[in-house]
Scaffold this active site. Structure first.
Site, PDB file in Angstrom:
ATOM      1  N   HIS A   1     -10.596 -75.953 -55.082  1.00  0.00           N
ATOM      2  CA  HIS A   1     -10.402 -77.262 -55.713  1.00  0.00           C
ATOM      3  C   HIS A   1      -9.272 -78.058 -55.070  1.00  0.00           C
ATOM      4  O   HIS A   1      -9.091 -79.240 -55.369  1.00  0.00           O
ATOM      5  CB  HIS A   1     -10.185 -77.122 -57.228  1.00  0.00           C
TER       6      HIS A   1
ATOM      7  N   ASP B   1     -13.253 -70.175 -56.530  1.00  0.00           N
ATOM      8  CA  ASP B   1     -12.188 -71.138 -56.257  1.00  0.00           C
ATOM      9  C   ASP B   1     -11.283 -70.672 -55.121  1.00  0.00           C
ATOM     10  O   ASP B   1     -10.074 -70.876 -55.157  1.00  0.00           O
ATOM     11  CB  ASP B   1     -11.364 -71.416 -57.520  1.00  0.00           C
TER      12      ASP B   1
ATOM     13  N   SER C   1      -1.271 -74.963 -57.292  1.00  0.00           N
ATOM     14  CA  SER C   1      -2.588 -74.421 -56.964  1.00  0.00           C
ATOM     15  C   SER C   1      -2.659 -74.039 -55.498  1.00  0.00           C
ATOM     16  O   SER C   1      -2.338 -74.840 -54.616  1.00  0.00           O
ATOM     17  CB  SER C   1      -3.680 -75.440 -57.282  1.00  0.00           C
TER      18      SER C   1
END
Length: 468
Positions: A115, A145, A224
């Site tokens: 992402h 992911d 992230s």
């Protein structure tokens, strides 16, 4: 009497001020002269470990050009019936920030989240020493992911990968990343839970295959793709998401275990994608009502409701009505655990299933195999669909609540391609008839002699496509 307090007040203020100075001075002196060691032992610090770790954590910024649709000019039916020209080509540029971890210094491989970089047109990687490189997306796997980016750089520092299966709840961990676009930021905490699943993904398109490490080390937007390391400076996870009602850290963050990222990375480097298999069966959670009907003692496990012909489940001897109670020697609690196992294990892996049938328990072995999906040539249905191949949806797609048939191939220059069909679409209707399978689609020929009006769906929603 009234003047006495006014003369005493300045003196009291002065004394209080002096007292404040007197009490503060010893505190400042003590803080400045902390001993380097206590009882001959050096004061504990994460600094030496972080000196080795932080050079391997990078900043990732991306730019994605997104076409902007005009609902009026881009509607095929509007253009068809009113003779409208195609709308002007417009786009907007979306930017995002995240982190990444160098895991191979010689080849410049950087692990991060899908992402963070998935679908991006431009990827820029900035190292701790200030060097900046254009990143190349080697491969990405939305279901876990995980993504791998490569940079053409030398003199890199890489993190070694730990065996995340040895993590225990209570182990100390440190999160390193660039939250809110700040330079390397370090937070520390413990592993607060393991094997978390069933959580909404960062982009909410699906929950994917999950086996998260939960930690209370602060993870915030921008973290992230960053590193979760143990106290030896080894990578135990890739930070990926938080659980928060406000969007900020509240002490519940999640990381993808290093064993999982390593397995996914190996497939991305070898094939550019992750090849997944299936046991080829449908299951359902056991409710108290189902437990009563099947005369079970409790509602634990899952019940098999269907077995695909020629599947691994059929070869293993599984039948509808079987209750699966254990998976690889551990209690099987729900469908999510079974689905995770199918999605996270590579093709050819063998799983051991505990089966309860007619009150008798047994153990069976099943090998995860590639899912075989039936397909159909569109030209055999209708000449206007020549060059289009339709396929059944995968079990994974059906588990997400999707219906219809997948458009697996569209020949460039064909009628369907000129009308706007693409391989990213799913056919969900023909005219006013809903389509849920290839069998339903088989009744299409000759029903629409003049115009073939297809209802297709993609990531942006559903639309009509008119094929003359």
């Amino acid at each position: 009497m009234s003047s006495r307090p006014s003369r005493l007040l300045p003196r009291l203020i002065g004394l209080l001020g002096l007292a404040s100075v007197v009490t503060l001075v010893p505190v400042c002196v003590c803080a400045a002269t902390l001993p380097a060691a206590v009882d001959g032992q050096p004061m504990p610090s994460l600094a030496p470990m972080l000196q080795r770790v932080t050079p391997a954590v990078v900043n990732i910024s991306t730019k994605t050009r997104v076409p902007v649709r005009d609902a009026y000019f881009d509607d095929p039916m509007m253009r068809q019936f009113f003779g409208l020209p195609a709308g002007p080509s417009r786009e907007r540029v979306e930017q995002s920030l995240g982190s990444g971890v160098i895991v191979n210094a010689a080849k410049g491989y950087v692990l991060t989240n899908n992402h963070v970089v998935g679908g991006a047109d431009d990827i820029t990687v900035t190292l701790q020493d200030g060097r900046t490189f254009k990143g190349k997306l080697v491969g990405a796997d939305p279901d876990t992911d995980v993504a791998v980016v490569q940079i053409p750089a030398q003199n890199l520092t890489a993190l070694p990968l730990a065996d995340s299966s040895k993590l225990r709840v209570g182990d100390y961990v440190v999160a390193v990343g660039e939250p809110f676009g700040l330079s390397e930021t370090v937070t520390a905490g413990i592993v607060s839970a393991l094997s978390r699943s069933g959580l909404g993904g960062p982009d909410s398109e699906s929950s994917g295959y999950q086996n998260f490490i939960q930690t209370d080390a602060s993870i915030n937007p921008g973290n992230s793709g960053g590193a979760l390391v143990n106290l030896r400076g080894e990578l135990v996870g890739i930070n990926t998401m938080i659980f928060s009602p406000s969007g900020g850290n509240v002490g519940i963050g999640f990381a993808i275990p290093s064993n999982l990222t390593s397995s996914v990375m190996a497939q991305l480097l070898a094939y550019g994608k992750v090849e997944r298999g299936s046991l080829g069966m449908q299951t359902q959670a056991i409710t108290p009502r189902i437990a009563q009907l099947l005369k079970l003692e409790d509602d634990k496990g899952v019940v098999v409701t269907g077995v695909n012909p020629g599947s691994a489940a059929e070869h293993a001897g599984l039948q509808p009505g079987d209750v699966l109670t254990t998976l690889n020697g551990k209690p099987l609690h729900n469908e999510q655990e079974l689905r995770n196992t199918e999605g996270l294990l590579p093709l050819g892996s063998t799983v051991q299933l505990g089966v309860l049938r007619d009150g008798h328990s047994r153990q069976v072995s099943a090998t995860i195999a590639a899912e075989k999906l039936a397909s159909l040539d569109g030209g055999k249905l209708d000449p206007r669909l020549a060059g289009v191949r339709f396929s059944e949806l995968s079990q994974r797609q059906r588990d997400q609540g999707l219906y219809g048939v997948a458009i697996s191939a569209v020949q460039p220059g064909s009628r369907a391609a000129r009308a706007g069909l693409s391989t990213d679409d799913m056919l969900i209707g023909v005219g006013n008839q809903r389509i849920t399978s290839l069998r339903m689609l088989g009744g299409l020929a000759g029903v629409h002699p003049r115009q073939l009006v297809l209802v297709v769906a993609d990531a942006d929603g559903s639309r009509y496509v008119v094929v003359n």
